[in-house]
Design an enzyme around this catalytic site. Structure first.
Site, short mmCIF file in Angstrom:
data_model
loop_
_atom_site.label_atom_id
_atom_site.label_comp_id
_atom_site.label_asym_id
_atom_site.label_seq_id
_atom_site.Cartn_x
_atom_site.Cartn_y
_atom_site.Cartn_z
N MET A 298 0.83 -1.21 0.00
CA MET A 298 0.00 0.00 0.00
C MET A 298 0.86 1.26 0.00
O MET A 298 1.82 1.37 0.75
CB MET A 298 -0.89 -0.02 1.24
CG MET A 298 -1.77 1.18 1.43
SD MET A 298 -2.76 1.05 2.96
CE MET A 298 -1.50 1.31 4.22
N SER B 152 3.70 -6.54 2.21
CA SER B 152 2.47 -6.06 2.84
C SER B 152 1.27 -6.63 2.07
O SER B 152 1.21 -7.83 1.86
CB SER B 152 2.46 -4.54 2.89
OG SER B 152 1.47 -4.07 3.78
N GLN B 153 0.33 -5.79 1.62
CA GLN B 153 -0.86 -6.34 0.97
C GLN B 153 -0.51 -7.12 -0.30
O GLN B 153 -1.26 -8.00 -0.72
CB GLN B 153 -1.88 -5.25 0.67
CG GLN B 153 -1.45 -4.22 -0.34
CD GLN B 153 -2.48 -3.09 -0.49
OE1 GLN B 153 -3.27 -2.82 0.41
NE2 GLN B 153 -2.47 -2.42 -1.63
N ASP C 179 5.47 -4.37 14.51
CA ASP C 179 4.66 -3.79 13.45
C ASP C 179 3.57 -2.88 14.03
O ASP C 179 2.71 -3.31 14.78
CB ASP C 179 4.01 -4.91 12.61
CG ASP C 179 3.63 -4.44 11.21
OD1 ASP C 179 3.10 -3.32 11.10
OD2 ASP C 179 3.88 -5.18 10.26
N HIS D 235 6.92 -2.31 10.48
CA HIS D 235 6.41 -2.84 9.21
C HIS D 235 7.42 -2.70 8.07
O HIS D 235 7.89 -1.61 7.75
CB HIS D 235 5.12 -2.11 8.85
CG HIS D 235 4.35 -2.76 7.75
ND1 HIS D 235 3.89 -4.07 7.83
CD2 HIS D 235 3.96 -2.31 6.52
CE1 HIS D 235 3.25 -4.38 6.72
NE2 HIS D 235 3.28 -3.34 5.91
#
Length: 294
Positions: free
Chosen positions: A29, A103-104, A220, A276
């Site tokens: 993202m 991530s995503q 995170d 993260h």
């Protein structure tokens, strides 16, 4: 003459056989395919450590700015379909490839593995992917207007049809206090996790992986809960008590093959002490490139 041709053919075949497995990467993202400080850096790091490797950094849209926006405002299922078509058309991937999602991008590439087995994905590495979804949106690495628009839509109603079809983060929003609505209305995550209409192909396709590595960041502050990166999540009807992957119904019922992968030694876990996506170059090389991309 025939002997020389035969030897030449063997040399070419050996060279082809020794070519490194290509790598496909999908950003997270607020990022794009080609940011020199993120995906561009990762692409070069892989190329420097796996000589001759072909690395494809996925771009959704026809520009890097469109790629960033599509990380927020484009139906994930449409994105996955486009990526599947891109991979099918790329002759360099025909014999298979390794995949690294950030991530995503981690759960998006898992959807590719489950829905599009051709060309075959060999190893899947999820770096901070939210495989059981999120129940919070604390930080957003993009322009203020984008983050504010997404927050407003999630607050308005993550499971409203319009929001589900257009806001990426809503498509992996997982409300543990309303599991029934989540399972019935989540157009992406509930589907790839086989939580409503069971699709055996999703499980069988994921079981074709040689290895599946899950990377979780212990500090995170973006992914809520961070345990989602290892397929853990909140207990049903509770947003405080966390359940480890092995105790979730997703695992115990083996809905997508996690238990089978784990019992066969193909499901791997890496814990990184950081926020993260804060993984050091040395760790990325030793634990990801050297073990799964070479």
């Amino acid at each position: 003459m025939q002997t020389s041709l035969f030897i030449g053919f063997l040399c070419i075949a050996a060279a082809i056989a020794s070519d490194p497995v290509p790598v496909v990467i999908w950003h997270g993202m607020g990022d794009s395919c080609c940011n020199p400080e993120s995906m561009g850096y990762i692409k070069k790091l892989i190329e420097d450590n796996v000589p001759g490797v072909y690395v494809l950094s996925l771009m959704i849209g026809d520009s890097t700015s469109a790629d960033v926006e599509h990380g927020f405002f484009m139906n994930v299922n449409t994105q996955v379909e486009e990526v599947c078509e891109t991979l099918r058309k790329d002759a360099r991937l025909a014999s298979g490839y390794n995949a690294v999602g950030f991530s995503q991008g981690g759960q998006f590439l898992r959807a590719v593995a489950q829905r599009c087995p051709d060309p075959p994905m060999r190893n899947l590495i999820s770096v901070g992917g939210q495989h059981q979804g999120i129940f919070g949106f604390p930080r957003c690495p993009a322009a203020d207007w984008i983050c504010e628009a997404v927050r407003r839509m999630l607050d308005w109603g993550a499971y409203v049809s319009f929001v589900q079809s257009s806001i990426v983060q809503a498509e992996y929003w997982h409300d543990p206090l309303n599991e029934k609505e989540y399972r019935e209305k989540s157009v992406f995550l509930a589907d790839i996790n086989n939580e409503l209409v069971y699709k055996d192909a999703y499980k069988q396709n994921l079981l074709k992986l040689n290895n599946f590595l899950l990377v979780m960041f212990t500090q995170d502050g973006m992914v809520v809960p961070r345990e989602s990166e290892w397929f853990g999540f909140y207990q049903e009807n509770n947003d405080k008590v966390l359940v480890a992957m092995e105790n979730t119904t997703l695992y115990t019922e083996d809905r997508i093959g996690l238990r089978t992968l784990n019992q066969s030694g193909r499901l791997h876990f890496l814990s990184v002490d950081g926020d993260h996506l804060q993984i050091s170059e040395a760790t990325f090389i030793s634990e990801i490139i050297n073990k799964f991309l070479k």
